[in-house]
Design a protein around this motif. Structure first.
Motif, short mmCIF file in Angstrom:
data_model
loop_
_atom_site.label_atom_id
_atom_site.label_comp_id
_atom_site.label_asym_id
_atom_site.label_seq_id
_atom_site.Cartn_x
_atom_site.Cartn_y
_atom_site.Cartn_z
N GLY A 13 0.84 -1.19 0.00
CA GLY A 13 0.00 0.00 0.00
C GLY A 13 0.87 1.23 0.00
O GLY A 13 0.54 2.26 0.61
N GLY A 14 1.99 1.15 -0.72
CA GLY A 14 3.03 2.15 -0.61
C GLY A 14 2.77 3.47 -1.28
O GLY A 14 3.59 4.39 -1.17
N THR A 15 1.62 3.61 -1.98
CA THR A 15 1.31 4.89 -2.60
C THR A 15 0.24 5.67 -1.84
O THR A 15 -0.08 6.80 -2.20
N GLY A 16 -0.35 5.05 -0.81
CA GLY A 16 -1.41 5.72 -0.06
C GLY A 16 -0.87 6.77 0.88
O GLY A 16 0.34 7.03 0.96
N GLY A 17 -1.77 7.38 1.65
CA GLY A 17 -1.37 8.47 2.54
C GLY A 17 -0.34 8.05 3.56
O GLY A 17 0.70 8.70 3.72
N GLN A 18 -0.61 6.97 4.29
CA GLN A 18 0.37 6.47 5.25
C GLN A 18 1.52 5.75 4.54
O GLN A 18 2.68 5.91 4.90
N GLY A 19 1.19 4.94 3.54
CA GLY A 19 2.22 4.16 2.86
C GLY A 19 3.30 5.03 2.24
O GLY A 19 4.50 4.76 2.40
N ALA A 20 2.91 6.07 1.53
CA ALA A 20 3.89 6.95 0.89
C ALA A 20 4.73 7.67 1.94
O ALA A 20 5.93 7.90 1.75
N SER A 21 4.11 8.01 3.07
CA SER A 21 4.86 8.63 4.16
C SER A 21 5.92 7.67 4.69
O SER A 21 7.08 8.07 4.93
N HIS A 22 5.55 6.41 4.85
CA HIS A 22 6.51 5.41 5.34
C HIS A 22 7.66 5.23 4.34
O HIS A 22 8.83 5.16 4.73
N VAL A 185 -7.18 8.02 14.26
CA VAL A 185 -7.70 8.76 13.11
C VAL A 185 -6.56 9.59 12.52
O VAL A 185 -6.17 10.62 13.08
N ILE A 186 -6.03 9.12 11.40
CA ILE A 186 -4.89 9.77 10.75
C ILE A 186 -5.38 10.53 9.52
O ILE A 186 -6.20 10.02 8.74
N ALA A 187 -4.90 11.74 9.35
CA ALA A 187 -5.40 12.64 8.30
C ALA A 187 -4.90 12.21 6.92
O ALA A 187 -3.92 12.74 6.40
N THR A 188 -5.58 11.25 6.33
CA THR A 188 -5.31 10.80 4.97
C THR A 188 -6.63 10.64 4.24
O THR A 188 -7.71 10.73 4.83
N SER A 189 -6.54 10.36 2.95
CA SER A 189 -7.77 10.14 2.17
C SER A 189 -8.53 8.93 2.68
O SER A 189 -9.74 8.81 2.48
N PHE A 190 -7.84 8.00 3.36
CA PHE A 190 -8.49 6.80 3.90
C PHE A 190 -9.62 7.16 4.85
O PHE A 190 -10.64 6.47 4.90
N ILE A 191 -9.46 8.24 5.60
CA ILE A 191 -10.52 8.63 6.53
C ILE A 191 -11.31 9.86 6.06
O ILE A 191 -12.41 10.10 6.53
#
Length: 259
Positions: A13-22, A185-191
């Motif tokens: 999931g490396g392109t998502g909000g958390q994934g890209a951050s990681h 609750v992390i501020a990404t498009s996921f939520i």
């Protein structure tokens, strides 16, 4: 010296909000990063942005052969695999159990739970070949309690906790540590964006005002914890669970005037 020099990290999931951050956080610390995701366009763009020491591989976490290809790509590109971050996950559209169809249930568990299981299964031999390493499974604060209308997601993340503990027991003697992070609750498009088939987003149900730390989390908050757990600084930590939620699970922080 950067903490992850000469180490290779695979993030799903490396392109998502958390994934890209990681991915960016590991790369900044000197790691070779393998970006695993089904979104080839975004994955290739992120790899190009980072340039050297970054490689994209299309990865369907529900498919064991896709996992085998991703691990092989990591070893072929960089010589070894040292860290796996099982970050890929999806949310179900909110609905009571009685109105949740089996296809939705199966899809959520396939990605969130089976995807994590396959990652551990396929990556473990590679980590063993590298002399050891670390696996971190990204769970959720929803795996620590019940949440109405999110039964598939809650069930999948609760199961990830048990899977993590079992893997930690099985792999510890191979110098492979396995832990979980439970973001709130992390501020990404996921939520902030509705799940597929939904009309409301998770953020619509939460206000950070009652939290002990009254703000939404940022992806970098999770990334910093992840860097610690996968580094040599955490060499004696396995089978553990780390909640990062700003105090969400503590209950409301009541505001009273000083006496």
């Amino acid at each position: 010296m950067p903490r992850f020099d000469n180490q290779t990290v695979l993030v799903t999931g490396g392109t998502g909000g958390q994934g890209a951050s990681h991915v960016r956080a590991f790369h900044a610390e000197g790691a070779n990063v393998v970006i695993g995701d089904i979104d080839a366009e975004r994955g290739a763009a992120l790899a190009a942005e980072l340039g050297t020491r970054a490689h994209f591989i299309r990865l369907d976490v529900t498919d064991e052969s896709s996992w085998c290809a991703a691990v092989l790509a990591a070893e072929s590109a960089f010589g070894a695999l040292n860290v796996l971050v099982n970050n890929a996950g999806v949310q179900n559209p909110p609905a009571p159990i009685e109105k949740t169809d089996q296809a939705t249930w199966s899809r959520i568990l396939d990605i969130n739970l089976t995807g994590t299981f396959l990652g551990i299964k396929v990556a473990a031999p590679a980590l063993r070949r590298a002399g050891g390493g670390a696996i971190v499974n990204i769970a959720s604060t929803m795996s620590l309690g019940g949440t109405a209308h999110y039964a598939p997601y809650v069930a999948s993340k609760w199961a990830v906790r048990g899977l993590t503990r079992t893997a930690a027991l099985e792999l510890g003697r191979d110098n492979i540590r396995v832990n979980t992070i439970h973001p709130g609750v992390i501020a990404t498009s996921f939520i902030h964006e509705p799940a597929v088939g939904a009309t409301v987003a998770i953020a619509d149900f939460y206000s950070p005002e009652p939290f002990a730390i009254p703000r939404l989390g940022e992806p970098t908050d999770v990334s910093r914890l992840l860097l610690f757990l996968t580094s040599s600084d955490a060499s004696f930590i396995t089978g553990s669970e780390y909640v990062i939620d700003g105090g969400l699970l503590l209950g409301p922080a009541l505001q009273t005037e000083a006496a």
